[in-house]
Design a protein around this motif. Structure first.
Motif, PDB file in Angstrom:
ATOM      1  N   ASN A  14       0.849  -1.177   0.000  1.00 22.86           N
ATOM      2  CA  ASN A  14       0.000   0.000   0.000  1.00 22.86           C
ATOM      3  C   ASN A  14       0.891   1.235   0.000  1.00 22.86           C
ATOM      4  OD1 ASN A  14      -1.582   2.248   0.881  1.00 22.86           O
ATOM      5  ND2 ASN A  14      -3.114   0.815   1.660  1.00 22.86           N
ATOM      6  N   PRO A  15       0.925   1.983  -1.106  1.00 14.87           N
ATOM      7  CA  PRO A  15       1.808   3.158  -1.182  1.00 14.87           C
ATOM      8  C   PRO A  15       1.566   4.186  -0.076  1.00 14.87           C
ATOM      9  CG  PRO A  15       0.877   2.648  -3.335  1.00 14.87           C
ATOM     10  CD  PRO A  15       0.191   1.757  -2.341  1.00 14.87           C
ATOM     11  N   ALA A  16       0.328   4.370   0.335  1.00 14.01           N
ATOM     12  CA  ALA A  16       0.034   5.358   1.382  1.00 14.01           C
ATOM     13  C   ALA A  16       0.656   4.942   2.716  1.00 14.01           C
ATOM     14  CB  ALA A  16      -1.470   5.548   1.527  1.00 14.01           C
ATOM     15  N   ILE A  17       0.559   3.662   3.031  1.00  8.81           N
ATOM     16  CA  ILE A  17       1.147   3.163   4.287  1.00  8.81           C
ATOM     17  C   ILE A  17       2.661   3.289   4.229  1.00  8.81           C
ATOM     18  CG2 ILE A  17       1.490   1.126   5.740  1.00  8.81           C
ATOM     19  CD1 ILE A  17      -1.319   2.242   5.981  1.00  8.81           C
ATOM     20  N   HIS A  18       3.260   2.921   3.094  1.00 10.29           N
ATOM     21  CA  HIS A  18       4.717   3.032   2.945  1.00 10.29           C
ATOM     22  C   HIS A  18       5.172   4.485   3.072  1.00 10.29           C
ATOM     23  CE1 HIS A  18       5.447  -1.147   2.097  1.00 10.29           C
ATOM     24  NE2 HIS A  18       4.484  -1.145   1.181  1.00 10.29           N
ATOM     25  N   ALA A  19       4.420   5.424   2.510  1.00  7.66           N
ATOM     26  CA  ALA A  19       4.778   6.846   2.603  1.00  7.66           C
ATOM     27  C   ALA A  19       4.696   7.321   4.055  1.00  7.66           C
ATOM     28  CB  ALA A  19       3.858   7.682   1.710  1.00  7.66           C
ATOM     29  N   MET A  20       3.704   6.861   4.778  1.00  6.42           N
ATOM     30  CA  MET A  20       3.546   7.265   6.168  1.00  6.42           C
ATOM     31  C   MET A  20       4.676   6.696   7.036  1.00  6.42           C
ATOM     32  SD  MET A  20       0.172   7.100   8.603  1.00  6.42           S
ATOM     33  CE  MET A  20      -0.036   5.358   8.447  1.00  6.42           C
ATOM     34  N   VAL A  21       5.082   5.475   6.744  1.00 12.29           N
ATOM     35  CA  VAL A  21       6.177   4.860   7.500  1.00 12.29           C
ATOM     36  C   VAL A  21       7.489   5.588   7.205  1.00 12.29           C
ATOM     37  CG1 VAL A  21       7.552   2.754   7.752  1.00 12.29           C
ATOM     38  CG2 VAL A  21       5.049   2.630   7.736  1.00 12.29           C
ATOM     39  N   ARG A  22       7.683   5.973   5.948  1.00 11.61           N
ATOM     40  CA  ARG A  22       8.909   6.700   5.576  1.00 11.61           C
ATOM     41  C   ARG A  22       8.958   8.094   6.180  1.00 11.61           C
ATOM     42  NH1 ARG A  22       7.845   4.519   0.597  1.00 11.61           N
ATOM     43  NH2 ARG A  22       7.003   6.472  -0.157  1.00 11.61           N
ATOM     44  N   ASP A  23       7.812   8.766   6.258  1.00 12.83           N
ATOM     45  CA  ASP A  23       7.777  10.140   6.747  1.00 12.83           C
ATOM     46  C   ASP A  23       6.568  10.341   7.662  1.00 12.83           C
ATOM     47  OD1 ASP A  23       8.062  12.874   7.165  1.00 12.83           O
ATOM     48  OD2 ASP A  23       7.183  13.404   5.223  1.00 12.83           O
ATOM     49  N   PRO A  24       6.608   9.793   8.889  1.00 11.29           N
ATOM     50  CA  PRO A  24       5.441   9.930   9.770  1.00 11.29           C
ATOM     51  C   PRO A  24       5.134  11.384  10.123  1.00 11.29           C
ATOM     52  CG  PRO A  24       7.301   8.989  10.964  1.00 11.29           C
ATOM     53  CD  PRO A  24       7.700   9.069   9.515  1.00 11.29           C
ATOM     54  N   GLY A  25       6.133  12.263  10.071  1.00  8.95           N
ATOM     55  CA  GLY A  25       5.918  13.671  10.387  1.00  8.95           C
ATOM     56  C   GLY A  25       5.011  14.373   9.399  1.00  8.95           C
ATOM     57  N   GLY A  26       4.743  13.760   8.260  1.00  2.97           N
ATOM     58  CA  GLY A  26       3.832  14.333   7.277  1.00  2.97           C
ATOM     59  C   GLY A  26       2.455  13.705   7.314  1.00  2.97           C
ATOM     60  N   ALA A  27       2.251  12.748   8.224  1.00  4.03           N
ATOM     61  CA  ALA A  27       0.985  12.005   8.266  1.00  4.03           C
ATOM     62  C   ALA A  27      -0.054  12.698   9.139  1.00  4.03           C
ATOM     63  CB  ALA A  27       1.226  10.593   8.792  1.00  4.03           C
ATOM     64  N   VAL A  28      -1.299  12.569   8.729  1.00  5.31           N
ATOM     65  CA  VAL A  28      -2.435  13.010   9.527  1.00  5.31           C
ATOM     66  C   VAL A  28      -3.256  11.756   9.822  1.00  5.31           C
ATOM     67  CG1 VAL A  28      -4.545  14.389   9.572  1.00  5.31           C
ATOM     68  CG2 VAL A  28      -2.470  15.296   8.482  1.00  5.31           C
ATOM     69  N   ILE A  29      -3.473  11.487  11.093  1.00  5.86           N
ATOM     70  CA  ILE A  29      -4.212  10.301  11.516  1.00  5.86           C
ATOM     71  C   ILE A  29      -5.616  10.735  11.908  1.00  5.86           C
ATOM     72  CG2 ILE A  29      -4.297   8.372  13.141  1.00  5.86           C
ATOM     73  CD1 ILE A  29      -1.811   8.363  11.291  1.00  5.86           C
ATOM     74  N   GLY A  30      -6.617  10.194  11.234  1.00  4.81           N
ATOM     75  CA  GLY A  30      -8.015  10.540  11.507  1.00  4.81           C
ATOM     76  C   GLY A  30      -8.738   9.400  12.198  1.00  4.81           C
ATOM     77  N   LEU A  31      -9.476   9.726  13.239  1.00  3.12           N
ATOM     78  CA  LEU A  31     -10.210   8.734  14.021  1.00  3.12           C
ATOM     79  C   LEU A  31     -11.622   9.233  14.294  1.00  3.12           C
ATOM     80  CD1 LEU A  31      -7.378   8.268  16.648  1.00  3.12           C
ATOM     81  CD2 LEU A  31      -7.975   6.623  14.871  1.00  3.12           C
ATOM     82  N   ASP A  32     -12.557   8.305  14.362  1.00  2.00           N
ATOM     83  CA  ASP A  32     -13.924   8.644  14.744  1.00  2.00           C
ATOM     84  C   ASP A  32     -14.037   8.558  16.260  1.00  2.00           C
ATOM     85  OD1 ASP A  32     -16.628   9.252  14.524  1.00  2.00           O
ATOM     86  OD2 ASP A  32     -17.209   7.182  14.149  1.00  2.00           O
ATOM     87  N   PHE A  33     -14.904   9.347  16.841  1.00  2.00           N
ATOM     88  CA  PHE A  33     -15.080   9.311  18.298  1.00  2.00           C
ATOM     89  C   PHE A  33     -15.912   8.092  18.686  1.00  2.00           C
ATOM     90  CE2 PHE A  33     -16.994  10.290  22.349  1.00  2.00           C
ATOM     91  CZ  PHE A  33     -15.926  10.775  23.075  1.00  2.00           C
ATOM     92  N   ASP A  34     -17.199   8.099  18.335  1.00  5.09           N
ATOM     93  CA  ASP A  34     -18.099   7.009  18.728  1.00  5.09           C
ATOM     94  C   ASP A  34     -17.832   5.752  17.914  1.00  5.09           C
ATOM     95  OD1 ASP A  34     -19.987   8.143  20.780  1.00  5.09           O
ATOM     96  OD2 ASP A  34     -20.205   9.629  19.192  1.00  5.09           O
ATOM     97  N   GLY A  35     -17.573   4.667  18.619  1.00  2.84           N
ATOM     98  CA  GLY A  35     -17.338   3.385  17.962  1.00  2.84           C
ATOM     99  C   GLY A  35     -15.872   3.119  17.670  1.00  2.84           C
TER     100      GLY A  35
END
Length: 123
Positions: free
Chosen positions: A3-24
């Motif tokens: 998965n290119p997106a996962i590989h990019a995030m692993v290479r440069d975590p400082g550029g990643a935005v992690i989104g999470l839902d509250f409920d559930g």
């Protein structure tokens, strides 16, 4: 996994935005939504994650301040953004903001239907 997106995030975590839902996701689904609270360890885990990535974003249908209140310690997560009302309002750095209401909206609704009868906001 290739998965290119996962590989990019692993290479440069400082550029990643992690989104999470509250409920559930951060808080369990419960019969009464007012009883939902995040796991007590979650703010610490998110703070650690927030120190590694560009931002941690929580999206909720609730008001943003309610998510902060139901998650004691969330306000200390570095780079935390809470998007309340599904993105209509934003909490960041201890401050909540939202765009002004549309000019065609009436502050007297739902009591007054006649003044809104020509607007797109009528019921």
């Amino acid at each position: 996994m290739n998965n290119p997106a996962i590989h990019a995030m692993v290479r440069d975590p400082g550029g990643a935005v992690i989104g999470l839902d509250f409920d559930g996701t951060l808080a369990p689904i419960v019969p009464d939504p007012d009883d939902a609270r995040i796991h007590p360890a979650a703010p610490g885990v998110l703070a650690e994650l927030g120190s590694l990535v560009k931002a941690v974003v929580i999206v909720t249908g609730r008001p943003a301040a309610t998510a902060i209140r139901y998650g004691p310690g969330l306000e200390k997560v570095p780079g935390l953004v809470v998007l309340g009302h599904y993105g209509f309002e934003r909490w960041e750095g201890g401050r909540a903001s939202a765009p002004p209401p549309p000019p065609a909206s009436c502050t007297r609704r739902p009591r007054c239907r006649s003044c809104c009868s020509g607007s797109a906001w009528r019921a």
